[in-house]
Design a protein around this motif. Sequence first.
Motif, PDB file in Angstrom:
ATOM      1  N   GLY A 207       0.647  12.600 -19.104  1.00  0.00           N
ATOM      2  CA  GLY A 207       1.492  12.051 -18.050  1.00  0.00           C
ATOM      3  C   GLY A 207       0.813  12.085 -16.696  1.00  0.00           C
ATOM      4  N   GLN A 208      -0.030  13.108 -16.487  1.00  0.00           N
ATOM      5  CA  GLN A 208      -0.659  13.286 -15.182  1.00  0.00           C
ATOM      6  C   GLN A 208      -1.541  12.107 -14.795  1.00  0.00           C
ATOM      7  N   ILE A 209      -2.444  11.709 -15.683  1.00  0.00           N
ATOM      8  CA  ILE A 209      -3.353  10.614 -15.332  1.00  0.00           C
ATOM      9  C   ILE A 209      -2.649   9.262 -15.415  1.00  0.00           C
ATOM     10  N   SER A 210      -1.723   9.109 -16.360  1.00  0.00           N
ATOM     11  CA  SER A 210      -1.015   7.833 -16.487  1.00  0.00           C
ATOM     12  C   SER A 210      -0.204   7.540 -15.240  1.00  0.00           C
ATOM     13  N   ASN A 211       0.397   8.565 -14.671  1.00  0.00           N
ATOM     14  CA  ASN A 211       1.146   8.423 -13.431  1.00  0.00           C
ATOM     15  C   ASN A 211       0.213   7.972 -12.310  1.00  0.00           C
ATOM     16  N   TYR A 212      -0.944   8.599 -12.209  1.00  0.00           N
ATOM     17  CA  TYR A 212      -1.895   8.275 -11.137  1.00  0.00           C
ATOM     18  C   TYR A 212      -2.406   6.840 -11.277  1.00  0.00           C
ATOM     19  N   VAL A 213      -2.779   6.458 -12.500  1.00  0.00           N
ATOM     20  CA  VAL A 213      -3.305   5.109 -12.736  1.00  0.00           C
ATOM     21  C   VAL A 213      -2.241   4.057 -12.465  1.00  0.00           C
ATOM     22  N   ALA A 214      -1.005   4.321 -12.915  1.00  0.00           N
ATOM     23  CA  ALA A 214       0.081   3.359 -12.697  1.00  0.00           C
ATOM     24  C   ALA A 214       0.355   3.178 -11.207  1.00  0.00           C
ATOM     25  N   ALA A 215       0.340   4.275 -10.446  1.00  0.00           N
ATOM     26  CA  ALA A 215       0.549   4.175  -9.002  1.00  0.00           C
ATOM     27  C   ALA A 215      -0.598   3.421  -8.344  1.00  0.00           C
ATOM     28  N   PHE A 216      -1.808   3.660  -8.812  1.00  0.00           N
ATOM     29  CA  PHE A 216      -2.986   2.987  -8.265  1.00  0.00           C
ATOM     30  C   PHE A 216      -2.898   1.471  -8.491  1.00  0.00           C
ATOM     31  N   ILE A 217      -2.564   1.081  -9.728  1.00  0.00           N
ATOM     32  CA  ILE A 217      -2.483  -0.343 -10.060  1.00  0.00           C
ATOM     33  C   ILE A 217      -1.328  -1.010  -9.323  1.00  0.00           C
ATOM     34  N   LEU A 218      -0.175  -0.342  -9.298  1.00  0.00           N
ATOM     35  CA  LEU A 218       1.008  -0.923  -8.648  1.00  0.00           C
ATOM     36  C   LEU A 218       0.747  -1.168  -7.162  1.00  0.00           C
ATOM     37  N   GLY A 219       0.115  -0.207  -6.499  1.00  0.00           N
ATOM     38  CA  GLY A 219      -0.174  -0.362  -5.082  1.00  0.00           C
ATOM     39  C   GLY A 219      -1.163  -1.474  -4.804  1.00  0.00           C
ATOM     40  N   THR A 220      -2.225  -1.555  -5.610  1.00  0.00           N
ATOM     41  CA  THR A 220      -3.238  -2.588  -5.376  1.00  0.00           C
ATOM     42  C   THR A 220      -2.686  -3.991  -5.630  1.00  0.00           C
ATOM     43  N   GLU A 221      -1.691  -4.109  -6.512  1.00  0.00           N
ATOM     44  CA  GLU A 221      -1.125  -5.421  -6.810  1.00  0.00           C
ATOM     45  C   GLU A 221      -0.041  -5.829  -5.820  1.00  0.00           C
ATOM     46  N   ILE A 222       0.646  -4.867  -5.218  1.00  0.00           N
ATOM     47  CA  ILE A 222       1.703  -5.208  -4.264  1.00  0.00           C
ATOM     48  C   ILE A 222       1.133  -5.472  -2.877  1.00  0.00           C
ATOM     49  N   LEU A 223       0.168  -4.659  -2.455  1.00  0.00           N
ATOM     50  CA  LEU A 223      -0.353  -4.744  -1.092  1.00  0.00           C
ATOM     51  C   LEU A 223      -1.336  -5.898  -0.936  1.00  0.00           C
ATOM     52  N   GLY A 224      -1.538  -6.329   0.320  1.00  0.00           N
ATOM     53  CA  GLY A 224      -2.488  -7.387   0.616  1.00  0.00           C
ATOM     54  C   GLY A 224      -3.919  -6.879   0.601  1.00  0.00           C
ATOM     55  N   LYS A 225      -4.871  -7.760   0.891  1.00  0.00           N
ATOM     56  CA  LYS A 225      -6.285  -7.427   0.741  1.00  0.00           C
ATOM     57  C   LYS A 225      -6.720  -6.265   1.616  1.00  0.00           C
ATOM     58  N   SER A 226      -6.445  -6.311   2.913  1.00  0.00           N
ATOM     59  CA  SER A 226      -6.910  -5.248   3.807  1.00  0.00           C
ATOM     60  C   SER A 226      -6.201  -3.928   3.506  1.00  0.00           C
ATOM     61  N   ALA A 227      -4.889  -3.974   3.266  1.00  0.00           N
ATOM     62  CA  ALA A 227      -4.144  -2.762   2.934  1.00  0.00           C
ATOM     63  C   ALA A 227      -4.586  -2.205   1.588  1.00  0.00           C
ATOM     64  N   ARG A 228      -4.971  -3.097   0.672  1.00  0.00           N
ATOM     65  CA  ARG A 228      -5.382  -2.693  -0.669  1.00  0.00           C
ATOM     66  C   ARG A 228      -6.635  -1.812  -0.631  1.00  0.00           C
TER      67      ARG A 228
END
Length: 554
Positions: A207-228
């Motif tokens: 759960g520890q790494i899956s949580n981190y990876v999911a948060a990483f992917i979700l943030g990079t897909e929601i945010l724009g280029k500079s914020a990403r």
Amino acid sequence: MRDYDQSISFLGEWGPYQLTIFFLLSASTIPNGFNGMSVMFLSATPEHRCLVPAGANLSAAWRNASLPLEKQADGTLAESRCRRYRLPLLTNFSARGLTPGVDVFLSEVPQEKCLDGWSYSTDVYSATTATEWNLVCDEDWKGPLTTSLFFAGVLVGSFISGQLSDRFGRKLVLFATMAVQTGFSIVQVFSNSWEMFTIVFLIVGMGQISNYVAAFILGTEILGKSARVIYSTLGVCVCFAVGYMVLPLFAYFIRGWRMLLLALSVPGLFCIPLWWIIPESPQWLISQGRVEEAENIIRKAARKNGITAPAIIFSTSEMEDLKSRQQKKHTFLDLLKNSNIRTITVMTICLWMIISIGYFGVSLDSPNLHGDPYLNCFLMAVIEVPAYIAAWLLLRKLQRRYCLCSTLLLGGVLLLLIPLVPPELSILSIAMAMLGKFGITAAFSMVYVYTAELYPTVVRNMGVGVGSMSSRVGSVISPYFVYLGAYHKSLPYIIMGSLTVTMALLTLLLPESFGRPLPETIEQTQSVRIFRCIQHSCCDENQKKGNILKATPL
């Protein structure tokens, strides 16, 4: 044809919506920092010696002489941790009034194991899993195995998390894995055996790494280029370091492992309200054909930013173009398609694995350094923040190969020098370990960006995924590097430093990606320097032959 970033460009880069997502998703990774490193305090092994029962009829002289002296790794003599002189014989000698060393030579007295258990020092830890289940002496192999199985869970989690998030959505996997991490950590508090503790710890790792990876992917897909870019390099990384810094503070005030683990588990419950604030990834919704849901999320974001969204955000033609680009699938075999990309893949595996060994090896060994283990751990966590900032600044201006090589050399050379520091200069050894950790941490942050730039678009995710998997393998075996310190305190640093320096030099063979367009196809992948030199030498040789033929009269 517009891409996704162009379609949502009307939102801007840093409105209230983006700031909310940036900080909340980054904060959700804070528990990962202390859960990932908590084992160094939960399963720490304090000073111990064979227990001599209070009921044993021994005089004070024989009780003091009941433990044989053994030579330690630093050359000094100390009481044995795992052996004692045979107690019935000592009782007999004591009853006869004999004196140890005078009437009886202790070297001639047979020895036995700690049949009555051990007495443990409570100066640093009041209770750990090692003291509760006697994971010492013949059972000391269980300590590093506990840590390795946690990282084995991390390995399994990193393997399945991407597939789960692709199928069920980023948001669902994020909160499900956060629940696994928090829920099973609480279950782990009530473990009644080492076996139960370890099995549950493995699940927590998943759960520890899956949580981190999911948060990483979700943030990079929601945010724009500079914020990403800032989110990927500073947001989640710095929050992970903040969680890491919290760990020794909790451990200092809570010395028992059960209450410490419970205290570290509770903060995960505060992430529950985020379910109603953080949206699903619009990009993932579009890939699933749920365009209307994606548009609703973007329109809510526009309202939060005080912007009026256009009537049509994603046109039908753009959706069809997106689907057509997702039709062609590539497999792992494409990473071995030709000698060039095959060499990059092999070097990527080695690079990620050795960086991970150095990072987790130094982190897990920090309580064994000279000085206070809680302060050492805190300093090792603090140094990560400037390391991430330095990595971000270097990557903006300098070539990737030299950035990575220099930081790895810094870390590797300092690890090699630590064994040369005398024990009385504890501050110097801690400072060198911190600088070594600084270099390795900066390299860890850089390798994500560099790997993504080396691989072509069609296999980029798989390339980074292979590197990440290799990193997890490195974390699984890193506890055994720390375990080598039981045989010689300098051995872990000598091996980790040598591997890091070697890998630093090998990175110079990789192609440079700074300021160059990212390759789109496998054929466009840049040549590894070895093959480039071979090609140049072959061309030069062919040119010489051509010149000779031209100069030779017919």
